[in-house]
Every structure is written in C-alpha cells, then in structure tokens.
Design an enzyme around this catalytic site. Structure first.
Site, PDB file in Angstrom:
ATOM      1  NE  ARG A  15      60.817  53.697  20.534  1.00 46.35           N
ATOM      2  CZ  ARG A  15      61.943  54.172  21.315  1.00 46.35           C
ATOM      3  NH1 ARG A  15      62.099  55.519  22.002  1.00 46.35           N
ATOM      4  NH2 ARG A  15      62.758  53.061  21.804  1.00 46.35           N
ATOM      5  CE  LYS A  31      35.862  29.775  39.492  1.00 52.31           C
ATOM      6  NZ  LYS A  31      33.855  30.355  39.602  1.00 52.31           N
ATOM      7  CB  THR A  71      59.461  67.857  30.896  1.00 52.62           C
ATOM      8  OG1 THR A  71      60.266  68.450  30.190  1.00 52.62           O
ATOM      9  CG2 THR A  71      59.841  66.683  30.224  1.00 52.62           C
ATOM     10  CB  ALA A  93      35.302   5.389  41.916  1.00 53.59           C
ATOM     11  CG  ASN A 149      31.594  26.025  38.721  1.00 54.02           C
ATOM     12  OD1 ASN A 149      31.774  25.028  37.814  1.00 54.02           O
ATOM     13  ND2 ASN A 149      31.948  27.576  38.865  1.00 54.02           N
ATOM     14  CE1 TYR A 150      28.094  30.385  33.575  1.00 52.01           C
ATOM     15  CE2 TYR A 150      28.535  28.699  31.503  1.00 52.01           C
ATOM     16  CZ  TYR A 150      28.097  29.895  32.363  1.00 52.01           C
ATOM     17  OH  TYR A 150      27.342  31.389  30.919  1.00 52.01           O
TER      18      TYR A 150
END
Length: 447
Positions: free
Chosen positions: A17, A335, A79, A407, A370-371
């Site tokens: 179900r 992260k 059972t 900046a 970072n990647y």
C-alpha cells in the site's frame, strides 16, 4: 523488570500500500527509518539481544539494522511463522522476549517496560498490549476475565460473536513471552484459518491450553499506530513531531510557534535556544546554549556553537560548524565549512569547503568558488579578515589574518596578512554614449 530481556523485531513486510520500491519499514519518520526507531527503543530497554526478521532481497534494510543479526522469512506465512525464523537465536534465552513490529514506531520504552513488568509480576506465559479505540471494528478483541483480569483469548473481528464484538479492548500486536516456553508455544500454533497462516495471536490459546496464564496491559491508542500507507506515515510523523517539540521545550528551548518547527529524532538543542517559526532540522544537528535560529532556516548535519545567531532564511548544510557568537544571516548557505567564533556572514553569501577565521567579516554577495567541475578546493580566510561585498574567492585560495579584500574583487592564490587587495577591471568612461545608444535604437525600432 528484574530478568533479562531480548527483542524480536518483525520487519519482513514489503508494504504494497506504500506504492514504493523500498521496504515499508525503511520509510522515515523524523529523519530516521521506522525500523531504527523500534531498534532504538529496544536499546533504551537494555535488551541483551535484538533480532530482526527480514524478507528476501532486503540488503538496505539489513545494512540499516546492523550490527543486529537478521533472519530471513522466505515465505511470509504469518506473524508466528516470522518469529520462528529467528528460532535458533531464541534457543537458550532466559527471561523475557518482546515481539515488536518495525512498522509501529510509536511505542515508548516506558510502555514496553510496563508490559514486561506485568508479565513478570504474575509469572504469565504471555503478556499483550491492548488499547481502546473509538471504533474497534476490524481489530482483534482481547477477552479478559472480569474476576482477575487475566487474558482469556484474542478473537479476530470476523470471528467475534455479538458479545465479543461489543468489547472495545483491542489487540495492538505487541507481546511479551517467557523466553523458556516461547518456542514451544509458537511451534504449537496451527494454520487452520482462511489464509493458511500461523498467527501470533493464537499464542494465548496455546499457552492457556498448556495450563499457563496470560495478561493484557492497556496503552494509549496513539502508540499503537501501524504504518501501512503514506497517509498513516504522515500521521505517525505528526505524532512524533509533537513528542519531539514537547521534549525540546521541557529541556529548555523556546519554540515560538511549535507546530511550524520540524525536528529530527536526533536533534540536540541547548538551553535557552530560541527557535522562530518555520525552521526545519534534518538529521545530525547539535545546537549550543543561547542560540537564536530565526524563521525559515534549514539545518542539517551541522554544529552551532553557543550564542550564535542563525537566519532568517539561512541554510546550514552537512559539515557546517558555526562557532560561538558567530552570525549567519539571511540567504546565507554554509556547506562543509567552519565559521569560527564571532565571525559574521550576514547576507546573500555562499561559503563552502572553507574556514572563516574568528571575527572575520564576509560582505554581502561573497561566494567561495570551491568547485572547478571536477574537484572541490579549499578556501581559508584568516581571523579578522574583511571581505568586501560581491567578492569571488576562487579556491584554492588563502587570505591572511586581518587582510581586506575590496568590493567586487575576484581573488585567486594567496593574500598576505593585513594586506589590501583590489582586483577589478579598469574603469572605462564614454561620456554621452548612453544617449546616443537610445537615439539609435529609437530610430531603428520606431519607439
């Protein structure tokens, strides 16, 4: 409870179900599979053995319950048949054996201890947990002796006579056996029924035929919920969340709008934590004392230090470590990064695979790149550094203590301590260019 306790967890059902490719009991409540909730309850009972009965081809389930031993019920024949799949491991046990169901994750350790104590107190062969639903239709009825309260029989709903059908004391399925007589009782159960299956409920009849007594113990209906569908899974989730929220508040956390806060089963909150509305905790979150978590924040597999301030709309992903007094503001994602004590990442930033030193300040719109499409690289930001708004830190990169990044800079390589680095394209001014452009477009497009 004065004698040893072992537990058998029945987890062989697929749960058709649920309309799912994974075993029913692997579906999660409060971030943890149902079967693990039941096993954790057994652990709280100090069970000397926890045996798990599984069905064929359930490698993920076996992995989830490790290191507890598993026993395969190859043919699903009821059972009692399921419990006997672990027969060899049950031989020689003494004391008590609890039979629990992996799709019934809401039974508390306190309730199960009451069941065991009742079995021991009267030296009964079998003790059964029962409940009183508003509508008992469909449930097996627990027939008890009005004189002494002993359990006389469990009668399935379709087999009840009119008197038995009026009984509202119903079978939850959870049983406690005397370990020394359990196998004998189960092996005596027959399958003379419409389905040709071996039902654990028949253990009461067998035990009494052998001259032994049985007893029933009442429990609140809420604990007995068995999950067989997605809608029942949602009901179980709501009940579990209510328990977790109440426990959090009892232990010293303030939940401003408890119903909108979702906790994982292992969420750890310190004292005087304030949680605003619509905060979600995934698994593996530990929060220190006097932390404020503002609205619409999402935390998972992270650590938040004392007096930190998180959110609103902050996301702490796995591996985030937020130091004491640090600030992670609105629309900031962290992260696998350490934000040290007193550091600030106030808004609109992504910090991944990085260290942000103590009392450093990360300006709005700053990201750690970072990647590179193949590898994750580390960014190291020193203590007291100031990163100007809209800066891109292209890892691997190291920024020294106290350095200032202007900046809009794109930074690669190493920045020395206390240095000022500004890395932007040279400004180019063309007076009147915009007016000439608009006139040209108007002539070309007619507007």
């Amino acid at each position: 409870m004065s004698r040893e306790l072992s537990v058998v967890v029945l987890a062989a059902g697929m749960g058709t179900r649920m309309k799912s490719e994974i075993p029913k009991v692997m579906h999660k409540i409060a971030g943890k599979p149902m079967v693990n909730h039941v096993i954790d309850t057994a652990t709280h009972l100090n069970a000397i053995k926890t045996l798990v009965v599984v069905g064929p081809d359930m490698p993920k389930l076996i992995e989830a319950v490790s290191p507890h031993p598993t026993f395969e019920q190859t043919d699903r024949l009821g059972t009692a048949h399921a419990v006997l799949a672990a027969k060899e491991a049950l031989r020689g046990l003494t004391g008590n054996v609890l039979v629990l169901y992996a799709d019934s994750p809401l039974f508390t350790a306190e309730t199960l201890l009451r069941l065991v104590a009742a079995r021991e107190h009267g030296d009964h062969a079998v003790a059964v947990l029962g409940f009183r639903p508003e509508d008992p239709s469909g449930y097996g009825r627990l027939v008890t002796d009005p004189a002494n309260g002993e359990l006389l029989a469990i009668v399935e709903d379709k087999e009840c006579d009119d008197t038995q059908r009026a009984i509202n004391f119903c079978n939850s399925g959870v049983m406690c056996f005397t370990a020394e007589s359990m196998i004998e009782i189960l092996e005596a159960i027959g399958n003379a029924n419409a389905k040709g299956e071996y039902y654990l409920t028949d253990a009461v009849e067998v035990a009494r035929a052998n001259g032994n007594s049985c007893v029933a113990v009442e429990v609140a209906e809420e604990e007995t919920l068995g999950v067989n569908s997605r809608s029942q899974l949602a009901v179980a989730e709501a009940i579990m969340q209510s328990r977790l929220r109440e426990a959090a508040m009892v232990n010293g956390a303030t939940l401003i709008d408890p119903g909108s806060v979702y906790l994982a089963s292992d969420t750890r909150l310190g004292r005087d934590v304030v949680i605003e509305p619509n905060v979600f905790f995934g698994p593996g979150v530990t929060v220190g004392d006097e932390v404020t978590i503002k609205a619409f924040s999402h935390l998972e597999s992270c650590v938040v230090g004392d007096k930190a301030d998180i959110g609103p709309y902050a996301r702490l992903r796995p591996g985030a470590e937020i130091g004491a007094g640090a600030r992670v503001g609105n629309f900031v994602e962290i992260k696998k990064a350490v934000v040290e004590d007193g550091a600030k990442v106030n808004h609109l930033s992504y910090i991944g695979d990085a260290r942000v030193g103590a009392k450093a300040n990360i300006g709005a719109g700053t990201i750690t790149c970072n990647y590179d499409g193949y590898r994750k690289q580390h960014t190291d930001i020193g203590a007291g550094a100031f990163i100007g708004s809209n800066s891109a830190l292209v890892a691997p990169v190291s920024i020294g203590d106290g350095a200032i990044i202007g900046a809009g800079s794109t930074i690669t390589g190493t920045v020395e301590a206390d240095a000022l680095v500004i890395e932007r394209a040279q400004r180019l001014d063309k007076p009147g260019w915009a007016r000439v452009f608009r006139e040209k477009m108007k002539a070309l497009l007619g507007k």
